[in-house]
Enzyme design. Structure first.
Site, PDB file in Angstrom:
ATOM      1  N   LYS A 186       0.821  -1.283  -0.107  1.00  0.00           N
ATOM      2  CA  LYS A 186      -0.202  -0.043   0.099  1.00  0.00           C
ATOM      3  C   LYS A 186       0.765   1.203  -0.013  1.00  0.00           C
ATOM      4  O   LYS A 186       1.473   1.702   1.014  1.00  0.00           O
ATOM      5  CB  LYS A 186      -0.967   0.019   1.202  1.00  0.00           C
ATOM      6  CG  LYS A 186      -2.254   0.782   0.958  1.00  0.00           C
ATOM      7  CD  LYS A 186      -2.141   2.264   0.696  1.00  0.00           C
ATOM      8  CE  LYS A 186      -1.803   2.985   1.885  1.00  0.00           C
ATOM      9  NZ  LYS A 186      -1.853   4.467   2.090  1.00  0.00           N
ATOM     10  N   GLU A 261       9.554   1.119  10.931  1.00  0.00           N
ATOM     11  CA  GLU A 261      10.466   2.231  10.976  1.00  0.00           C
ATOM     12  C   GLU A 261       9.968   3.481  11.109  1.00  0.00           C
ATOM     13  O   GLU A 261       9.219   3.836  10.158  1.00  0.00           O
ATOM     14  CB  GLU A 261      11.357   1.833   9.821  1.00  0.00           C
ATOM     15  CG  GLU A 261      12.585   2.754   9.769  1.00  0.00           C
ATOM     16  CD  GLU A 261      12.499   3.980   8.893  1.00  0.00           C
ATOM     17  OE1 GLU A 261      12.291   5.295   9.538  1.00  0.00           O
ATOM     18  OE2 GLU A 261      12.554   3.883   7.448  1.00  0.00           O
ATOM     19  N   CYS A 295      13.315  10.474   7.359  1.00  0.00           N
ATOM     20  CA  CYS A 295      13.273  10.153   9.037  1.00  0.00           C
ATOM     21  C   CYS A 295      14.580  10.188   9.690  1.00  0.00           C
ATOM     22  O   CYS A 295      14.309  10.625  10.691  1.00  0.00           O
ATOM     23  CB  CYS A 295      12.623   8.720   8.986  1.00  0.00           C
ATOM     24  SG  CYS A 295      13.722   7.432   8.077  1.00  0.00           S
ATOM     25  N   GLU A 396       9.597  16.336  15.224  1.00  0.00           N
ATOM     26  CA  GLU A 396       9.787  15.938  14.000  1.00  0.00           C
ATOM     27  C   GLU A 396       9.126  16.859  12.916  1.00  0.00           C
ATOM     28  O   GLU A 396       8.082  16.887  12.835  1.00  0.00           O
ATOM     29  CB  GLU A 396       9.764  14.514  13.404  1.00  0.00           C
ATOM     30  CG  GLU A 396      10.065  14.123  12.248  1.00  0.00           C
ATOM     31  CD  GLU A 396       9.890  12.678  11.720  1.00  0.00           C
ATOM     32  OE1 GLU A 396      10.888  11.910  11.200  1.00  0.00           O
ATOM     33  OE2 GLU A 396       8.830  11.983  12.351  1.00  0.00           O
TER      34      GLU A 396
END
Length: 493
Positions: A186, A261, A295, A396
């Site tokens: 997906k 992750e 990331c 973040e």
């Protein structure tokens, strides 16, 4: 059903999704648009898949897993992966163009990813014939032989983000093919086109029908049903920590295996003895690469106080020199953010930084002049005078924003670097070997880079500590995530 060719110039056409070896539409008949983030133009429409489409894809993957695919020997899977690699190499420019137009990655950077992506495929091909169990001397009475078998876990559900469609797809599909699993992928609704191109290339290489399936759709409508599906044996996910937590909860129904992750707020420590000629550009691009949408971005920059001001000055000059524009231009170094929504999010952090007292050194603005007007562009930004409690230093951002923070001792730098719920990556710049070893040992992160950054090798495990997830991608541990271990006992007396 006739297979619809996909590999054509970007022209705003419709692209179906790939289930069971066929190009199909969503059961609902609904579609959504994907746009070029540099221009705002519609690239294509794709099906808006949902629960029924996930059901179809999982059924196709299960049929393939228990069918012809189960009879492929390790050397046959290896040959298949090598054929895929050859096709990828021949069509690499096409893949790069797809990533650039769909999510804004500068094409020069996309081209530079060839060694990494092709290296991953070749590594998985090599490992396909190196997966085996072991015989074990046991202490049981009688004459009993005991050994272990390594067997594919089954049907894998893979959910990937928009910031690296090619690498993320291969990081999920490659080990599945090497181990004999099947996949329902997906992709992000923000960048679904490259995974569809990858599906076509894999079919052309001879991947059996149903082994690789791609369902396009939103996270809520397609991703969530995939995560909770009782026919999925394992979920692999790359994305936000919040979504990762939801996936863990959804996996409880059949206790499916999960690899995650997730997010990061990675520290980079620049010691007083660092080589500034090397450290400045590497530290800058640890964040500015991919416009900060990565990331592992080293967005918390801890600099020894004795060199702090000079380093920030050099860093800001470097940031201001970067060429910003449409990623399709080979001279572009910084492309757009993925969407207007992400642009708004990053602008919110820029305001928060100033409001909380940080000093804006360079950047900090949306770029909307000339050819940049229709895109989602933010100037590479450096803040100084940042404290550890500010939002820009703790959350973040996923944008081209660096927070510079001075430190006085290495113990202080380590303590502050580890004071985060995340633990995905960290960087160190020093000329001293002892310091390099000490800091790499003490930093709580899944990857630590010394005098470099973004170095990712297929043979080296990659993953996070703490809220940055669990499980590893890369190395033998990666393929182990796709295997079950079975113990066998045979009495022979």
């Amino acid at each position: 059903m006739t297979i619809v060719p996909i590999r054509q110039p970007i022209d705003g056409r419709h692209r179906p999704m790939f289930i069971g070896g066929l190009w199909v539409e969503a059961a609902s008949g609904q579609t959504f648009e994907t746009r070029n983030p540099a221009t705002g133009e519609i690239i294509a429409t794709v099906p808006r898949g949902g629960r029924q489409d996930i059901e179809r894809a999982v059924a196709a993957a299960r049929n393939a897993f228990v069918g012809p695919w189960s009879r492929f020997k390790p050397h046959e899977r290896q040959k298949l992966l090598l054929r895929i690699t050859d096709l990828f190499e021949r069509h690499w420019e096409e893949i790069c163009t797809s990533d650039t137009t769909d999510m804004g990655l500068p094409i020069a950077r996309a081209r530079g990813n060839a060694n990494r992506v092709l290296g991953m495929l070749r590594y998985y091909a090599g490992m396909a014939t190196a997966l085996h169990g072991e015989t074990i001397e046991n202490s049981l009475p009688g004459d009993i032989v005991s050994f272990t078998r390594k067997e594919p876990v089954g049907v894998v559900g893979a959910i990937i983000p928009w910031n690296a469609p090619t690498a993320a797809s291969i990081w999920k599909i490659g080990p599945a093919l090497a181990t004999g699993c099947t996949v329902v992928l997906k992709p992000s609704e923000e960048a679904p086109l490259t995974p569809l191109l990858i599906a076509e290339l894999m079919a052309e290489a001879g991947v059996p029908d149903g082994v690789v399936n791609v369902v396009t759709g939103t996270g809520a409508e397609a991703g969530a049903p995939l995560a909770e599906h009782m026919g999925i044996d394992k979920i692999v996910f790359t994305g936000s920590t919040l979504t990762g937590q939801s996936i863990v909860r959804a996996s409880a129904g059949n206790l499916k295996r999960v690899s995650l992750e997730l997010g990061g707020k990675s520290p980079v420590i620049v010691c007083a003895d660092a080589d500034l000629e090397r450290a400045v550009p590497v530290a800058a691009m640890s964040v500015f690469a991919n416009s900060g949408q990565i990331c592992i971005a080293g967005s918390r920059l801890f600099v020894a106080r004795s060199i702090h001001d000079e380093f920030v000055e050099r860093l800001s000059a470097y940031a201001a020199s970067l060429r910003i524009g449409n990623g399709i231009d080979p001279e572009t170094e910084i492309g757009p953010l993925i969407s207007p929504r992400q642009l708004e999010r990053v602008e919110g952090y820029l305001r928060a930084g100033s409001e909380e007292g940080a000093r804006l050194v360079t950047g900090g603005t949306r770029l909307s002049h000339g050819a940049l007007a229709a895109g989602n562009f933010i100037a590479p930004t450096v803040f100084a005078g940042v404290s550890d409690t500010m939002r820009i230093a703790r959350e973040e951002i996923f944008g081209p924003v660096i927070s510079a923070l001075p430190f006085d001792t290495l113990d202080e730098a380590v303590r502050r670097a580890n004071d985060t719920p995340y633990g995905l990556a960290a960087g160190v710049f020093t000329r001293d070997l002892a310091t390099a070893h000490q800091l790499s040992r003490r930093l709580q992160a899944g990857s630590v880079w010394v005098n470099t950054y973004h170095a990712i090798d297929p043979a080296v495990p990659f993953g996070g500590y703490k809220m940055s997830g669990y499980g590893r991608e890369g190395g033998g541990e990666h393929l182990g995530e796709y295997l079950n271990t079975k113990g066998v006992f045979i009495r022979i007396d």
